[in-house]
Design a protein around this motif. Structure first.
Motif, PDB file in Angstrom:
ATOM      1  N   LEU A   1     -54.535   0.746  61.338  1.00  0.00           N
ATOM      2  CA  LEU A   1     -53.981   0.786  59.984  1.00  0.00           C
ATOM      3  C   LEU A   1     -54.194   2.155  59.353  1.00  0.00           C
ATOM      4  O   LEU A   1     -53.308   2.689  58.669  1.00  0.00           O
ATOM      5  CB  LEU A   1     -54.615  -0.300  59.117  1.00  0.00           C
ATOM      6  CG  LEU A   1     -54.373  -1.752  59.549  1.00  0.00           C
ATOM      7  CD1 LEU A   1     -55.071  -2.716  58.595  1.00  0.00           C
ATOM      8  CD2 LEU A   1     -52.880  -2.063  59.605  1.00  0.00           C
ATOM      9  N   ARG A   2     -55.352   2.729  59.585  1.00  0.00           N
ATOM     10  CA  ARG A   2     -55.658   4.057  59.046  1.00  0.00           C
ATOM     11  C   ARG A   2     -54.661   5.096  59.528  1.00  0.00           C
ATOM     12  O   ARG A   2     -54.191   5.944  58.763  1.00  0.00           O
ATOM     13  CB  ARG A   2     -57.075   4.458  59.461  1.00  0.00           C
ATOM     14  CG  ARG A   2     -57.509   5.852  59.028  1.00  0.00           C
ATOM     15  CD  ARG A   2     -58.707   6.315  59.845  1.00  0.00           C
ATOM     16  NE  ARG A   2     -58.354   6.540  61.247  1.00  0.00           N
ATOM     17  CZ  ARG A   2     -59.246   6.690  62.227  1.00  0.00           C
ATOM     18  NH1 ARG A   2     -60.537   6.601  61.971  1.00  0.00           N
ATOM     19  NH2 ARG A   2     -58.850   6.900  63.476  1.00  0.00           N
ATOM     20  N   ASP A   3     -54.324   5.037  60.822  1.00  0.00           N
ATOM     21  CA  ASP A   3     -53.441   6.033  61.416  1.00  0.00           C
ATOM     22  C   ASP A   3     -51.968   5.656  61.349  1.00  0.00           C
ATOM     23  O   ASP A   3     -51.118   6.328  61.937  1.00  0.00           O
ATOM     24  CB  ASP A   3     -53.847   6.279  62.875  1.00  0.00           C
ATOM     25  CG  ASP A   3     -55.209   6.945  62.984  1.00  0.00           C
ATOM     26  OD1 ASP A   3     -55.742   7.382  61.945  1.00  0.00           O
ATOM     27  OD2 ASP A   3     -55.751   7.016  64.101  1.00  0.00           O
ATOM     28  N   GLU A   4     -51.677   4.555  60.680  1.00  0.00           N
ATOM     29  CA  GLU A   4     -50.303   4.103  60.436  1.00  0.00           C
ATOM     30  C   GLU A   4     -49.504   3.927  61.720  1.00  0.00           C
ATOM     31  O   GLU A   4     -48.331   4.293  61.792  1.00  0.00           O
ATOM     32  CB  GLU A   4     -49.592   5.066  59.476  1.00  0.00           C
ATOM     33  CG  GLU A   4     -50.227   5.106  58.090  1.00  0.00           C
ATOM     34  CD  GLU A   4     -49.442   5.960  57.103  1.00  0.00           C
ATOM     35  OE1 GLU A   4     -48.610   6.776  57.559  1.00  0.00           O
ATOM     36  OE2 GLU A   4     -49.660   5.812  55.887  1.00  0.00           O
ATOM     37  N   MET A   5     -50.170   3.379  62.753  1.00  0.00           N
ATOM     38  CA  MET A   5     -49.410   2.916  63.899  1.00  0.00           C
ATOM     39  C   MET A   5     -49.350   1.380  63.892  1.00  0.00           C
ATOM     40  O   MET A   5     -48.833   0.764  64.817  1.00  0.00           O
ATOM     41  CB  MET A   5     -49.981   3.439  65.226  1.00  0.00           C
ATOM     42  CG  MET A   5     -51.430   3.189  65.542  1.00  0.00           C
ATOM     43  SD  MET A   5     -51.882   1.509  66.043  1.00  0.00           S
ATOM     44  CE  MET A   5     -50.690   1.175  67.302  1.00  0.00           C
ATOM     45  N   ALA A   6     -49.863   0.801  62.819  1.00  0.00           N
ATOM     46  CA  ALA A   6     -49.738  -0.638  62.547  1.00  0.00           C
ATOM     47  C   ALA A   6     -49.780  -0.807  61.028  1.00  0.00           C
ATOM     48  O   ALA A   6     -50.230   0.078  60.303  1.00  0.00           O
ATOM     49  CB  ALA A   6     -50.853  -1.425  63.213  1.00  0.00           C
ATOM     50  N   TRP A   7     -49.329  -1.959  60.594  1.00  0.00           N
ATOM     51  CA  TRP A   7     -49.231  -2.202  59.159  1.00  0.00           C
ATOM     52  C   TRP A   7     -49.716  -3.602  58.818  1.00  0.00           C
ATOM     53  O   TRP A   7     -49.544  -4.542  59.612  1.00  0.00           O
ATOM     54  CB  TRP A   7     -47.779  -2.055  58.696  1.00  0.00           C
ATOM     55  CG  TRP A   7     -47.226  -0.691  58.936  1.00  0.00           C
ATOM     56  CD1 TRP A   7     -47.217   0.359  58.078  1.00  0.00           C
ATOM     57  CD2 TRP A   7     -46.614  -0.217  60.147  1.00  0.00           C
ATOM     58  NE1 TRP A   7     -46.649   1.453  58.652  1.00  0.00           N
ATOM     59  CE2 TRP A   7     -46.263   1.135  59.931  1.00  0.00           C
ATOM     60  CE3 TRP A   7     -46.331  -0.806  61.378  1.00  0.00           C
ATOM     61  CZ2 TRP A   7     -45.647   1.912  60.895  1.00  0.00           C
ATOM     62  CZ3 TRP A   7     -45.716  -0.039  62.346  1.00  0.00           C
ATOM     63  CH2 TRP A   7     -45.380   1.307  62.106  1.00  0.00           C
ATOM     64  N   LYS A   8     -50.310  -3.740  57.641  1.00  0.00           N
ATOM     65  CA  LYS A   8     -50.672  -5.053  57.108  1.00  0.00           C
ATOM     66  C   LYS A   8     -49.474  -5.556  56.309  1.00  0.00           C
ATOM     67  O   LYS A   8     -49.011  -4.906  55.366  1.00  0.00           O
ATOM     68  CB  LYS A   8     -51.906  -4.956  56.220  1.00  0.00           C
ATOM     69  CG  LYS A   8     -52.332  -6.281  55.593  1.00  0.00           C
ATOM     70  CD  LYS A   8     -53.601  -6.093  54.774  1.00  0.00           C
ATOM     71  CE  LYS A   8     -54.014  -7.378  54.078  1.00  0.00           C
ATOM     72  NZ  LYS A   8     -53.080  -7.766  52.986  1.00  0.00           N
TER      73      LYS A   8
ATOM     74  N   PHE B   1     -50.486 -10.545  58.143  1.00  0.00           N
ATOM     75  CA  PHE B   1     -50.419 -10.149  59.546  1.00  0.00           C
ATOM     76  C   PHE B   1     -50.705  -8.654  59.746  1.00  0.00           C
ATOM     77  O   PHE B   1     -50.499  -7.846  58.846  1.00  0.00           O
ATOM     78  CB  PHE B   1     -49.016 -10.430  60.102  1.00  0.00           C
ATOM     79  CG  PHE B   1     -48.533 -11.828  59.876  1.00  0.00           C
ATOM     80  CD1 PHE B   1     -49.007 -12.872  60.654  1.00  0.00           C
ATOM     81  CD2 PHE B   1     -47.597 -12.106  58.883  1.00  0.00           C
ATOM     82  CE1 PHE B   1     -48.554 -14.173  60.453  1.00  0.00           C
ATOM     83  CE2 PHE B   1     -47.143 -13.396  58.676  1.00  0.00           C
ATOM     84  CZ  PHE B   1     -47.614 -14.438  59.458  1.00  0.00           C
ATOM     85  N   VAL B   2     -51.183  -8.338  60.941  1.00  0.00           N
ATOM     86  CA  VAL B   2     -51.200  -6.955  61.427  1.00  0.00           C
ATOM     87  C   VAL B   2     -50.013  -6.824  62.367  1.00  0.00           C
ATOM     88  O   VAL B   2     -49.894  -7.577  63.337  1.00  0.00           O
ATOM     89  CB  VAL B   2     -52.502  -6.625  62.176  1.00  0.00           C
ATOM     90  CG1 VAL B   2     -52.444  -5.207  62.739  1.00  0.00           C
ATOM     91  CG2 VAL B   2     -53.703  -6.795  61.267  1.00  0.00           C
TER      92      VAL B   2
ATOM     93  N   PHE C   1     -50.353 -10.412  64.653  1.00  0.00           N
ATOM     94  CA  PHE C   1     -51.379 -11.450  64.674  1.00  0.00           C
ATOM     95  C   PHE C   1     -51.984 -11.537  63.283  1.00  0.00           C
ATOM     96  O   PHE C   1     -51.701 -10.717  62.398  1.00  0.00           O
ATOM     97  CB  PHE C   1     -52.449 -11.144  65.730  1.00  0.00           C
ATOM     98  CG  PHE C   1     -53.094  -9.784  65.596  1.00  0.00           C
ATOM     99  CD1 PHE C   1     -54.222  -9.598  64.809  1.00  0.00           C
ATOM    100  CD2 PHE C   1     -52.571  -8.675  66.264  1.00  0.00           C
ATOM    101  CE1 PHE C   1     -54.821  -8.353  64.682  1.00  0.00           C
ATOM    102  CE2 PHE C   1     -53.161  -7.414  66.144  1.00  0.00           C
ATOM    103  CZ  PHE C   1     -54.292  -7.256  65.350  1.00  0.00           C
ATOM    104  N   ASN C   2     -52.818 -12.543  63.054  1.00  0.00           N
ATOM    105  CA  ASN C   2     -53.408 -12.759  61.734  1.00  0.00           C
ATOM    106  C   ASN C   2     -54.377 -11.642  61.356  1.00  0.00           C
ATOM    107  O   ASN C   2     -55.231 -11.256  62.159  1.00  0.00           O
ATOM    108  CB  ASN C   2     -54.138 -14.098  61.684  1.00  0.00           C
ATOM    109  CG  ASN C   2     -53.196 -15.275  61.791  1.00  0.00           C
ATOM    110  OD1 ASN C   2     -52.095 -15.250  61.250  1.00  0.00           O
ATOM    111  ND2 ASN C   2     -53.620 -16.317  62.503  1.00  0.00           N
ATOM    112  N   TYR C   3     -54.257 -11.162  60.135  1.00  0.00           N
ATOM    113  CA  TYR C   3     -55.101 -10.069  59.664  1.00  0.00           C
ATOM    114  C   TYR C   3     -56.515 -10.517  59.313  1.00  0.00           C
ATOM    115  O   TYR C   3     -57.497  -9.840  59.658  1.00  0.00           O
ATOM    116  CB  TYR C   3     -54.455  -9.417  58.437  1.00  0.00           C
ATOM    117  CG  TYR C   3     -55.354  -8.442  57.707  1.00  0.00           C
ATOM    118  CD1 TYR C   3     -55.560  -7.160  58.203  1.00  0.00           C
ATOM    119  CD2 TYR C   3     -55.994  -8.805  56.519  1.00  0.00           C
ATOM    120  CE1 TYR C   3     -56.376  -6.257  57.539  1.00  0.00           C
ATOM    121  CE2 TYR C   3     -56.816  -7.916  55.845  1.00  0.00           C
ATOM    122  CZ  TYR C   3     -57.006  -6.643  56.360  1.00  0.00           C
ATOM    123  OH  TYR C   3     -57.820  -5.767  55.705  1.00  0.00           O
TER     124      TYR C   3
END
Length: 507
Positions: A370-377, A428-429, A355-357
């Motif tokens: 994002l902090r825990d790196e289970m998602a990325w920008k 995106f995220v 989805f949109n960041y």
């Protein structure tokens, strides 16, 4: 009087979670008259999650006398403390402030009938829905805080009715219920493992407990006997961490799937009740959470992150760059669609959700993911395609088509409700998804008052009650998001009323 006949004897060296350690034994038990009780309580509650803590507080408030909560683990809360803190409440104050005035308990039940696929207990669902504001009031009364202005529509619900705790965890509720219980005289015991029930015919009169137990070592601690003067309430949760039992009741469930549950969710107390004749229902219906991430263990942040992704974003197959499901369908529908994404060798081809960041850059759900790196920008569709090995041309065609559906507010592919969908423009995220074993739909059969039903007589086992995930047959094939907390809190209220009525009737 007959004592612990055919009770569930857990062998000393066996690992918790092994089915061999949870089968009925044949040890000769003492009779009730021969037991030297170490202590007694009017009401014994087994388990300290939403259901157990609600039952304990409400039992005190009903004037039932001394209340003892037994928790086998070293911390209070069980699965409830680590969940996402969601609670479905029709006509909650935040919903009404948003102008959503056409919701009702009946609307919630309608949604649950659809997800239950004909297997649900409609009277039980109606009782829970009709008392949902009682659960909300219990939370407010005990000091639980919910997020200001936060009330959204989650998967399978036709209305925005899901509120969330201030910190986005169930621990916001379990902590306050525990603190209230302490203030009002509830006795909470950690590391107390229930080894056996003490029966007088078709009536439970107490429990054998291993105190100072250290999970999962069954050789630790020592045994004591605690008499229950009025009731034993089973609020021990499900058995999703018991791999042998999972395999026995549902061989089709992929054993490689991760699990969202706390390690103690192994179900021995439920099996003990079954050994004494308690009727099990729907044990093979084990629900997966379609919001699981392969990039984090256990419950994690994915559940919270995808409360954005399912509504404002899109799910894409890495195999062909196409959408493959209604992102806002119920858990069972989505999980089945996700797990069809397989590589030629049968291994998971983890789909992505994005989805949109910019609209959510400061949202704690995004910040934590994002902090825990289970998602990325990721800045562009080209970068998404390169990072996750997705056919780029088909991905771009899919998003162009999706954006048109957003503008039209109509999804001809999967009939998704598009009222919250946003045109995807980037950055995106992006996260990967794969279901995790999450909730046991099956458990012990109870009546509407939470009395456990004996399979031999189809009558209640006297003084034995069960609430929460330890029970079965309520939701049917699939449970909707944010309804377990509601059920547990409400049934903690209901069971206290039942016990009071039963005690008065026996007097």
């Amino acid at each position: 009087m007959q004592g612990r006949r055919n009770f569930l004897k857990l062998s000393a060296g066996a690992a918790v979670g092994s089915l061999a350690a949870t089968l009925p034994g044949t040890v000769q038990a003492k009779t009730c008259n021969e037991i030297n009780w170490d202590e007694n309580a009017d009401v014994i509650v087994i388990g300290s999650g939403f259901a157990g803590l609600s039952a304990a507080v409400n039992a005190k408030r009903q004037g039932l006398g001394s209340v003892l909560v037994l928790e086998k683990m070293q911390v209070i809360g069980g699965n409830s403390a680590i969940n996402g803190g969601w609670l479905a409440i029709p006509k909650n104050p935040i919903q009404l402030a948003q102008g959503v005035n056409d919701d009702s308990p009946e609307e919630l039940v309608k949604d649950q009938i659809i997800s239950g696929r004909g297997m649900q207990n409609e009277p039980a669902l109606r009782q829970i829905a009709e008392r949902s504001l009682d659960a909300y009031d219990l939370c407010i009364d005990t000091g639980v805080k919910f997020r200001d202005g936060f009330n959204i529509q989650v998967g399978g619900h036709n209305k925005a009715r899901a509120i969330r705790t201030q910190h986005g965890t169930g621990g916001d509720i379990t902590t306050k219920l525990y603190e209230t219980g302490v203030k009002e005289g509830v006795d909470h015991r950690l590391q107390h493992y229930v080894e056996d029930f003490i029966m007088d015919g078709q009536k439970i009169v107490g429990v054998k407990v291993r105190k100072n137990y250290r999970f999962p070592d069954l050789t630790t601690g020592s045994s004591i006997f605690i008499k229950a003067n009025k009731a034993v309430i089973l609020a021990n949760g499900g058995f999703a961490r018991n791999m042998a039992l999972r395999e026995a009741v549902d061989p089709s469930l992929d054993p490689t799937l991760d699990c969202t549950n706390a390690l103690g969710a192994t179900g021995e107390v439920t099996l003990t009740a079954m050994a004494y004749g308690a009727l099990p229902v729907h044990m093979n219906l084990i629900q997966t959470g379609h919001w699981g991430s392969p990039d984090e263990g256990g419950f994690g942040w994915s559940n919270a992150l995808l409360s954005i992704g399912w509504h404002q974003g899109v799910a894409i197959s890495v195999l062909n760059g196409k959408r493959f499901m209604d992102e806002r369908a119920d858990r069972k529908t989505c999980s089945e669609a996700i797990m069809k994404n397989r590589n030629p060798d049968g291994s998971p081809a983890y789909p992505v959700v994005f989805f949109n960041y910019n609209n959510y850059a400061k949202d704690d759900r995004v910040v934590r993911a994002l902090r825990d790196e289970m998602a990325w920008k990721v800045d562009s569709l080209d970068e998404i395609a390169a990072k996750f090995d997705i056919p780029v041309a088909e991905l771009k065609r899919s998003i162009t088509e999706y954006n048109k559906h957003v503008k039209d507010r109509k999804d001809p592919l999967f009939n998704r409700k598009m009222d919250t969908a946003e045109e995807l423009t980037g950055p995106f995220v992006v996260s990967r998804i794969w279901p995790k074993v999450h909730y046991c739909m099956g458990g012990l059969k109870t009546d509407l008052g939470a009395r456990v039903i004996d399979a031999r007589s189809m009558a209640p086992i006297k003084n034995l009650y069960a609430i929460g995930e330890a029970t079965g047959g309520i939701h049917g094939e699939a449970r909707l998001s944010s309804t377990s907390c509601l059920e547990c809190l409400v049934m903690g209220i209901v069971v206290s009323e039942t016990i009071k009525a039963d005690a008065q009737g026996a007097a």
